[in-house]
Design a protein around this motif. Structure first.
Motif, PDB file in Angstrom:
ATOM      1  N   HIS A  16     -12.615  10.661   4.871  1.00  0.00           N
ATOM      2  CA  HIS A  16     -11.405   9.900   4.955  1.00  0.00           C
ATOM      3  C   HIS A  16     -10.643   9.723   3.463  1.00  0.00           C
ATOM      4  CE1 HIS A  16     -12.430   8.527   8.928  1.00  0.00           C
ATOM      5  NE2 HIS A  16     -13.721   8.289   8.382  1.00  0.00           N
ATOM      6  N   GLN A  17      -9.517  10.233   3.321  1.00  0.00           N
ATOM      7  CA  GLN A  17      -8.790  10.240   2.173  1.00  0.00           C
ATOM      8  C   GLN A  17      -7.620   9.348   2.358  1.00  0.00           C
ATOM      9  OE1 GLN A  17      -8.183  14.389   0.997  1.00  0.00           O
ATOM     10  NE2 GLN A  17     -10.144  14.739   0.628  1.00  0.00           N
ATOM     11  N   ASN A  18      -7.588   8.465   1.168  1.00  0.00           N
ATOM     12  CA  ASN A  18      -6.236   7.713   1.276  1.00  0.00           C
ATOM     13  C   ASN A  18      -5.050   8.311   1.243  1.00  0.00           C
ATOM     14  OD1 ASN A  18      -8.180   5.561   1.421  1.00  0.00           O
ATOM     15  ND2 ASN A  18      -7.964   5.165  -0.813  1.00  0.00           N
ATOM     16  N   ALA A  19      -4.068   8.309   2.286  1.00  0.00           N
ATOM     17  CA  ALA A  19      -2.771   8.897   2.006  1.00  0.00           C
ATOM     18  C   ALA A  19      -1.908   7.899   1.460  1.00  0.00           C
ATOM     19  CB  ALA A  19      -2.230   9.370   3.455  1.00  0.00           C
ATOM     20  N   GLN A  20      -1.934   6.539   1.538  1.00  0.00           N
ATOM     21  CA  GLN A  20      -0.963   5.849   1.071  1.00  0.00           C
ATOM     22  C   GLN A  20      -1.931   4.880   0.104  1.00  0.00           C
ATOM     23  OE1 GLN A  20       0.552   3.979   4.543  1.00  0.00           O
ATOM     24  NE2 GLN A  20       2.161   5.331   4.618  1.00  0.00           N
ATOM     25  N   VAL A  21      -1.194   4.287  -0.924  1.00  0.00           N
ATOM     26  CA  VAL A  21      -1.695   3.432  -1.933  1.00  0.00           C
ATOM     27  C   VAL A  21      -1.695   2.031  -1.315  1.00  0.00           C
ATOM     28  CG1 VAL A  21       0.546   2.951  -3.031  1.00  0.00           C
ATOM     29  CG2 VAL A  21      -1.548   2.610  -4.380  1.00  0.00           C
ATOM     30  N   PHE A  22      -2.934   1.134  -1.645  1.00  0.00           N
ATOM     31  CA  PHE A  22      -2.700  -0.153  -1.064  1.00  0.00           C
ATOM     32  C   PHE A  22      -1.705  -0.926  -1.751  1.00  0.00           C
ATOM     33  CE2 PHE A  22      -4.744  -4.374  -1.505  1.00  0.00           C
ATOM     34  CZ  PHE A  22      -4.982  -4.630  -0.379  1.00  0.00           C
ATOM     35  N   ARG A  23      -1.011  -1.765  -0.896  1.00  0.00           N
ATOM     36  CA  ARG A  23      -0.150  -2.754  -1.624  1.00  0.00           C
ATOM     37  C   ARG A  23      -0.570  -4.264  -1.027  1.00  0.00           C
ATOM     38  NH1 ARG A  23       4.609  -1.226   1.516  1.00  0.00           N
ATOM     39  NH2 ARG A  23       5.269  -3.281   0.919  1.00  0.00           N
ATOM     40  N   ASN A  24      -0.737  -5.025  -2.091  1.00  0.00           N
ATOM     41  CA  ASN A  24      -1.350  -6.346  -1.674  1.00  0.00           C
ATOM     42  C   ASN A  24      -0.152  -7.153  -1.353  1.00  0.00           C
ATOM     43  OD1 ASN A  24       0.103  -6.976  -3.935  1.00  0.00           O
ATOM     44  ND2 ASN A  24      -1.590  -7.999  -5.274  1.00  0.00           N
ATOM     45  N   ASP A  25       0.912  -6.771  -1.287  1.00  0.00           N
ATOM     46  CA  ASP A  25       2.084  -7.864  -0.612  1.00  0.00           C
ATOM     47  C   ASP A  25       2.755  -7.187   0.657  1.00  0.00           C
ATOM     48  OD1 ASP A  25       3.321  -5.705  -2.137  1.00  0.00           O
ATOM     49  OD2 ASP A  25       4.624  -6.720  -2.926  1.00  0.00           O
ATOM     50  N   LYS A  26       2.054  -6.288   1.027  1.00  0.00           N
ATOM     51  CA  LYS A  26       2.619  -5.724   2.456  1.00  0.00           C
ATOM     52  C   LYS A  26       2.490  -6.623   3.642  1.00  0.00           C
ATOM     53  CE  LYS A  26       2.065  -1.580   5.358  1.00  0.00           C
ATOM     54  NZ  LYS A  26       1.227  -0.558   5.667  1.00  0.00           N
ATOM     55  N   TYR A  27       1.586  -7.465   3.805  1.00  0.00           N
ATOM     56  CA  TYR A  27       1.575  -8.618   4.851  1.00  0.00           C
ATOM     57  C   TYR A  27       1.664 -10.080   4.475  1.00  0.00           C
ATOM     58  CZ  TYR A  27       0.029  -4.514   7.314  1.00  0.00           C
ATOM     59  OH  TYR A  27       0.067  -3.147   8.020  1.00  0.00           O
ATOM     60  N   ASP A  28       1.043 -10.118   3.158  1.00  0.00           N
ATOM     61  CA  ASP A  28       1.202 -11.509   2.712  1.00  0.00           C
ATOM     62  C   ASP A  28       2.458 -11.632   1.641  1.00  0.00           C
ATOM     63  OD1 ASP A  28       0.591 -14.071   1.510  1.00  0.00           O
ATOM     64  OD2 ASP A  28      -1.175 -13.381   0.358  1.00  0.00           O
ATOM     65  N   THR A  29       3.332 -12.116   2.026  1.00  0.00           N
ATOM     66  CA  THR A  29       4.734 -12.470   1.277  1.00  0.00           C
ATOM     67  C   THR A  29       4.887 -13.862   0.862  1.00  0.00           C
ATOM     68  OG1 THR A  29       6.023 -12.664   3.221  1.00  0.00           O
ATOM     69  CG2 THR A  29       5.862 -10.439   2.601  1.00  0.00           C
ATOM     70  N   SER A  30       3.796 -14.688   0.554  1.00  0.00           N
ATOM     71  CA  SER A  30       3.680 -16.011   0.255  1.00  0.00           C
ATOM     72  C   SER A  30       4.236 -16.228  -1.316  1.00  0.00           C
ATOM     73  CB  SER A  30       2.324 -16.494   0.683  1.00  0.00           C
ATOM     74  OG  SER A  30       1.576 -16.078  -0.107  1.00  0.00           O
ATOM     75  N   ALA A  31       4.751 -17.394  -1.457  1.00  0.00           N
ATOM     76  CA  ALA A  31       4.923 -17.594  -2.866  1.00  0.00           C
ATOM     77  C   ALA A  31       3.650 -17.689  -3.711  1.00  0.00           C
ATOM     78  CB  ALA A  31       5.461 -19.207  -3.000  1.00  0.00           C
ATOM     79  N   GLN A  32       2.676 -17.826  -3.241  1.00  0.00           N
ATOM     80  CA  GLN A  32       1.574 -17.843  -4.194  1.00  0.00           C
ATOM     81  C   GLN A  32       0.857 -16.547  -4.518  1.00  0.00           C
ATOM     82  OE1 GLN A  32      -2.192 -19.552  -2.372  1.00  0.00           O
ATOM     83  NE2 GLN A  32      -3.000 -19.590  -4.215  1.00  0.00           N
ATOM     84  N   ARG A  33       1.087 -15.518  -3.617  1.00  0.00           N
ATOM     85  CA  ARG A  33       0.945 -14.244  -3.920  1.00  0.00           C
ATOM     86  C   ARG A  33       2.012 -13.502  -4.992  1.00  0.00           C
ATOM     87  NH1 ARG A  33      -2.773 -11.495  -4.386  1.00  0.00           N
ATOM     88  NH2 ARG A  33      -3.653 -12.636  -2.666  1.00  0.00           N
ATOM     89  N   LYS A  34       3.325 -13.969  -4.835  1.00  0.00           N
ATOM     90  CA  LYS A  34       4.136 -13.715  -5.818  1.00  0.00           C
ATOM     91  C   LYS A  34       3.994 -14.132  -7.198  1.00  0.00           C
ATOM     92  CE  LYS A  34       7.787 -12.957  -2.309  1.00  0.00           C
ATOM     93  NZ  LYS A  34       8.913 -13.647  -1.754  1.00  0.00           N
ATOM     94  N   LYS A  35       3.275 -15.251  -7.183  1.00  0.00           N
ATOM     95  CA  LYS A  35       3.009 -15.862  -8.323  1.00  0.00           C
ATOM     96  C   LYS A  35       1.854 -15.220  -9.062  1.00  0.00           C
ATOM     97  CE  LYS A  35       1.642 -20.675 -10.014  1.00  0.00           C
ATOM     98  NZ  LYS A  35       1.603 -21.915  -9.577  1.00  0.00           N
ATOM     99  N   ILE A  36       0.709 -14.841  -8.067  1.00  0.00           N
ATOM    100  CA  ILE A  36      -0.192 -14.150  -8.749  1.00  0.00           C
ATOM    101  C   ILE A  36       0.124 -12.655  -9.119  1.00  0.00           C
ATOM    102  CG2 ILE A  36      -2.410 -12.951  -8.016  1.00  0.00           C
ATOM    103  CD1 ILE A  36      -2.837 -15.349  -6.011  1.00  0.00           C
ATOM    104  N   ASN A  37       0.919 -12.054  -8.456  1.00  0.00           N
ATOM    105  CA  ASN A  37       1.413 -10.612  -8.875  1.00  0.00           C
ATOM    106  C   ASN A  37       2.285 -10.769 -10.284  1.00  0.00           C
ATOM    107  OD1 ASN A  37       0.209  -9.435  -6.808  1.00  0.00           O
ATOM    108  ND2 ASN A  37       1.958  -9.463  -5.480  1.00  0.00           N
TER     109      ASN A  37
END
Length: 108
Positions: A16-37
């Motif tokens: 299993h080779q990763n074809a796409q890079v992991f994105r931490n804001d793909k499904y979680d678009t909350s204000a807290q996630r934006k603040k952490i990023n």
């Protein structure tokens, strides 16, 4: 069998080779996630800075809900996650706020 003792050569590539890079804001678009990023990690040595950036990148970073106690001044003044020393003590003593070692502090 790859678990055999001394068998170090593989006959096939990784399954299993990763074809796409992991994105931490793909499904979680909350204000807290934006603040952490958007958080800038300052007052840390290079190793601790890389560790915290990895935690943010792969959704492992958890924010503090209450202030922690500083190990130098023993006051509840530590506001950042994974830190053990408050910012004033870390700046005054020139220590890394996460590991507490006297390393070269990275300036963002």
């Amino acid at each position: 069998m790859s678990s055999q003792r001394g068998n170090v050569s593989r006959s096939r590539p990784q399954r299993h080779q990763n074809a796409q890079v992991f994105r931490n804001d793909k499904y979680d678009t909350s204000a807290q996630r934006k603040k952490i990023n958007a958080k800038v990690h300052e007052g840390l040595c290079q190793h601790c800075k890389e560790v915290l950036e990895w935690r943010v990148k792969f959704n492992k970073y958890k924010t503090l809900t209450q202030s922690k106690k500083c190990v130098k001044c023993l006051q509840k003044t530590v506001k950042d996650s994974y830190h053990i020393i408050c910012k004033p003590c870390a700046c005054e003593l020139e220590l890394c706020a996460k590991c507490g070692k006297r390393e070269d502090i990275v300036i963002p």
